[in-house]
Design an enzyme around this catalytic site. Sequence first.
Site, PDB file in Angstrom:
ATOM      1  CD  GLU A 262      -6.892  13.295 -33.340  1.00 30.84           C
ATOM      2  OE1 GLU A 262      -6.330  14.408 -33.347  1.00 30.84           O
ATOM      3  OE2 GLU A 262      -7.222  12.716 -34.394  1.00 30.84           O
TER       4      GLU A 262
ATOM      5  CG  HIS B 281      -6.408  16.899 -40.379  1.00 31.45           C
ATOM      6  ND1 HIS B 281      -5.498  17.535 -41.194  1.00 31.45           N
ATOM      7  CD2 HIS B 281      -5.710  16.528 -39.269  1.00 31.45           C
ATOM      8  CE1 HIS B 281      -4.308  17.549 -40.619  1.00 31.45           C
ATOM      9  NE2 HIS B 281      -4.408  16.938 -39.444  1.00 31.45           N
TER      10      HIS B 281
ATOM     11  CG  ASP C 156      -8.192  16.601 -36.607  1.00 31.34           C
ATOM     12  OD1 ASP C 156      -7.266  16.861 -35.829  1.00 31.34           O
ATOM     13  OD2 ASP C 156      -8.271  15.530 -37.254  1.00 31.34           O
TER      14      ASP C 156
ATOM     15  CD  GLU D  98      -4.984  18.405 -33.513  1.00 33.63           C
ATOM     16  OE1 GLU D  98      -5.003  17.176 -33.730  1.00 33.63           O
ATOM     17  OE2 GLU D  98      -4.087  19.167 -33.920  1.00 33.63           O
TER      18      GLU D  98
ATOM     19  CE  LYS E 144      -5.050  19.998 -37.291  1.00 35.07           C
ATOM     20  NZ  LYS E 144      -4.127  18.964 -36.746  1.00 35.07           N
TER      21      LYS E 144
ATOM     22  CG  HIS F   9      -4.630   9.758 -35.971  1.00 40.50           C
ATOM     23  ND1 HIS F   9      -4.054   9.714 -37.214  1.00 40.50           N
ATOM     24  CD2 HIS F   9      -4.519  11.034 -35.553  1.00 40.50           C
ATOM     25  CE1 HIS F   9      -3.599  10.910 -37.529  1.00 40.50           C
ATOM     26  NE2 HIS F   9      -3.874  11.735 -36.540  1.00 40.50           N
ATOM     27  NE  ARG F  10      -5.611  13.029 -39.210  1.00 42.52           N
ATOM     28  CZ  ARG F  10      -4.801  13.397 -40.206  1.00 42.52           C
ATOM     29  NH1 ARG F  10      -5.160  13.188 -41.455  1.00 42.52           N
ATOM     30  NH2 ARG F  10      -3.643  13.987 -39.959  1.00 42.52           N
TER      31      ARG F  10
ATOM     32  CG  ASP G 277      -3.496   6.235 -38.709  1.00 47.18           C
ATOM     33  OD1 ASP G 277      -3.994   7.181 -38.083  1.00 47.18           O
ATOM     34  OD2 ASP G 277      -2.516   6.362 -39.482  1.00 47.18           O
TER      35      ASP G 277
HETATM   36  O1  G3P Z   1      -3.620  13.590 -31.968  1.00 46.42           O
HETATM   37  C1  G3P Z   1      -2.409  13.857 -32.562  1.00 46.42           C
HETATM   38  C2  G3P Z   1      -2.478  14.087 -34.029  1.00 46.42           C
HETATM   39  O2  G3P Z   1      -3.816  14.050 -34.449  1.00 46.42           O
HETATM   40  C3  G3P Z   1      -1.869  15.374 -34.427  1.00 46.42           C
HETATM   41  O3  G3P Z   1      -1.641  15.450 -35.772  1.00 46.42           O
HETATM   42  O4  G3P Z   1      -2.098  16.302 -38.033  1.00 46.42           O
HETATM   43  O5  G3P Z   1      -3.070  14.155 -37.322  1.00 46.42           O
HETATM   44  O6  G3P Z   1      -3.949  16.253 -36.393  1.00 46.42           O
HETATM   45  P1  G3P Z   1      -2.753  15.525 -36.912  1.00 46.42           P
HETATM   46 CA    CA Z   2      -5.618  15.505 -34.948  1.00 49.99          CA
END
Ligand code: G3P
Ligand code: CA
Length: 234
Positions: free
Chosen positions: A33, A48, A35, A107, A109, A6-7, A229
């Site tokens: 992942e 993000h 953004d 992603e 945003k 995640h990120r 994470d």
């Molecule tokens: O991939 C799901 C998650 O990233 C969505 O929430 O705010 O971390 O982008 P956020």
């Molecule tokens: Ca995300």
Amino acid sequence: MQIIAHRGASAYAPENTFAAFEKARELSANFIELDVQMTQDNQLAVIHDDRVDRTTNGTGFVRHFTMHELEKLDAGSWFSPSFQGEKIPTLEAVLQKYHKKMGLLIEIKSSKTQPGIENSLGKLIDQFGFSLNIIVQSFDPEAIKTLHRLYPSLPTAVLIRPRLGLFSRHQLQYISSFAQYVNMKQTMLNPFLIKSVHRHGMKAFAWTVNGQKTGRRLQSWKIDGIITDYPDYF
Ligand code: G3P
Ligand code: CA
């Protein structure tokens, strides 16, 4: 089950930087992942928030910076002084480094404040070639629908937040007409919902799963991937 950092491996390094992405690779994550936000000069920056304030030493909206200006910001010190000098990456640089090496879950945003982002993103990914390992997701199903119309062979996902009321079969049917994945907040998942996603011909990822017990439970329910994470926990 796919492990999606995640990120990047954001528990260990500043989110959405090459330091976090390299950590994810080192910890054997299957996907990263990340953004994306569009800059003033229509580049795709990996960050993000719609503002730079939280994760850099700058201030202001990403869309008011050129990519060159963004690259001058320090995107590491907020996390720890040992990451001083980390930069906001361009999506192009990330694709160059990782396509065919790791999966990328990208992603969108905020498509509403960034008109045309679907086309810019699809066009950029197309230069590297579409594959099962590059997936685009968004909380905005209309952005994903637009992307699918423009680039039908690009794999897509719709992100779902829990709301009052049930997530209906009708909604799944609708999403399955333009997406291959439904990515849900882990707290809303149950075995029936995952089965229902599969019955509609799609896969399901859960976010953001940082507990090993939760990960094991989701795996027993046949989740297709977890976004975490801590990629080393699973
Ligand atoms: O991939 C799901 C998650 O990233 C969505 O929430 O705010 O971390 O982008 P956020
Ligand atoms: Ca995300």
